[in-house]
Design a protein around this motif. Structure first.
Motif, mmCIF file in Angstrom:
data_model
loop_
_atom_site.group_PDB
_atom_site.id
_atom_site.type_symbol
_atom_site.label_atom_id
_atom_site.label_comp_id
_atom_site.label_asym_id
_atom_site.label_seq_id
_atom_site.Cartn_x
_atom_site.Cartn_y
_atom_site.Cartn_z
ATOM 1 N N VAL A 1 0.861 -1.101 0.122
ATOM 2 C CA VAL A 1 0.125 0.055 0.155
ATOM 3 C C VAL A 1 0.878 1.368 0.037
ATOM 4 O O VAL A 1 1.725 1.357 0.922
ATOM 5 N N ASN B 1 2.319 4.910 0.652
ATOM 6 C CA ASN B 1 2.213 5.740 1.866
ATOM 7 C C ASN B 1 1.862 7.093 1.316
ATOM 8 O O ASN B 1 2.755 7.888 1.150
ATOM 9 N N THR B 2 0.700 7.148 1.018
ATOM 10 C CA THR B 2 0.180 8.482 0.346
ATOM 11 C C THR B 2 -0.736 9.288 1.249
ATOM 12 O O THR B 2 -1.456 8.557 1.998
ATOM 13 N N GLU C 1 -3.555 10.412 0.448
ATOM 14 C CA GLU C 1 -4.786 10.090 -0.185
ATOM 15 C C GLU C 1 -5.352 8.797 0.718
ATOM 16 O O GLU C 1 -6.469 8.446 1.046
ATOM 17 N N ASN C 2 -4.306 7.997 0.469
ATOM 18 C CA ASN C 2 -4.619 6.329 1.361
ATOM 19 C C ASN C 2 -4.617 6.711 2.680
ATOM 20 O O ASN C 2 -5.580 6.075 3.392
ATOM 21 N N LYS D 1 -8.071 7.505 4.087
ATOM 22 C CA LYS D 1 -9.161 6.191 3.828
ATOM 23 C C LYS D 1 -9.078 5.445 5.154
ATOM 24 O O LYS D 1 -9.862 4.637 5.297
ATOM 25 N N CYS D 2 -8.243 5.366 6.216
ATOM 26 C CA CYS D 2 -7.733 4.488 7.082
ATOM 27 C C CYS D 2 -8.840 4.579 8.226
ATOM 28 O O CYS D 2 -9.267 5.761 8.389
ATOM 29 N N PHE E 1 -3.060 3.562 9.914
ATOM 30 C CA PHE E 1 -2.469 3.538 8.632
ATOM 31 C C PHE E 1 -1.146 2.190 8.460
ATOM 32 O O PHE E 1 -0.326 2.266 7.907
ATOM 33 N N SER F 1 0.541 0.092 5.526
ATOM 34 C CA SER F 1 1.456 0.818 4.771
ATOM 35 C C SER F 1 2.612 1.120 5.603
ATOM 36 O O SER F 1 3.792 1.019 5.227
ATOM 37 N N LEU G 1 -9.407 0.537 1.135
ATOM 38 C CA LEU G 1 -8.085 0.152 0.899
ATOM 39 C C LEU G 1 -8.126 -1.644 0.765
ATOM 40 O O LEU G 1 -7.049 -2.169 -0.053
ATOM 41 N N GLU H 1 -9.066 -2.576 -3.057
ATOM 42 C CA GLU H 1 -8.282 -1.331 -3.672
ATOM 43 C C GLU H 1 -6.563 -2.305 -4.113
ATOM 44 O O GLU H 1 -6.295 -2.067 -4.998
ATOM 45 N N TYR H 2 -6.181 -2.681 -2.920
ATOM 46 C CA TYR H 2 -5.073 -3.238 -3.002
ATOM 47 C C TYR H 2 -4.765 -5.108 -2.540
ATOM 48 O O TYR H 2 -3.864 -5.468 -2.198
#
Ligand code: SF4
Ligand code: SF4
Length: 69
Positions: free
Chosen positions: A3, A5-6, A8-9, A12-13, A28, A31, A51, A54-55
């Motif tokens: 995942v 490490n942005t 944006e991500n 979502k956590c 998070f 990631s 996520l 998504e991942y």
């Protein structure tokens, strides 16, 4: 899958609402790797996180088991 490490991500956590989460921890974990706290597994909400699909994540408990990927 790893995942990225942005910001944006990270936004979502949903770790913060999980019964295993301890106030003040970083979250998070999928990631950023496991927590430095000594956590007791009380359930994992990762399956309900955007996520997760998504991942293509699996297993959960990234806070105690380490990051995904
Ligand atoms: S999959 Fe779990 S650890 Fe990763 S961002 Fe979602 S809630 Fe947080
Ligand atoms: S990784 Fe899973 S068990 Fe750990 S705090 Fe996040 S949702 Fe909860």
């Amino acid at each position: 899958m790893e995942v990225p490490n942005t910001q944006e991500n990270m936004m979502k956590c949903i770790c913060g609402k999980c019964p295993t989460f301890v106030a003040g921890d970083k979250g998070f974990f999928c990631s950023t790797d496991k927590s430095e706290k000594d956590l007791e597994q009380m359930g994992c909400d990762c399956g309900g996180c955007p996520l997760w699909g998504e991942y293509d994540l699996n297993g959960g408990y990234f806070c105690t088991e380490g990051k995904a990927g």
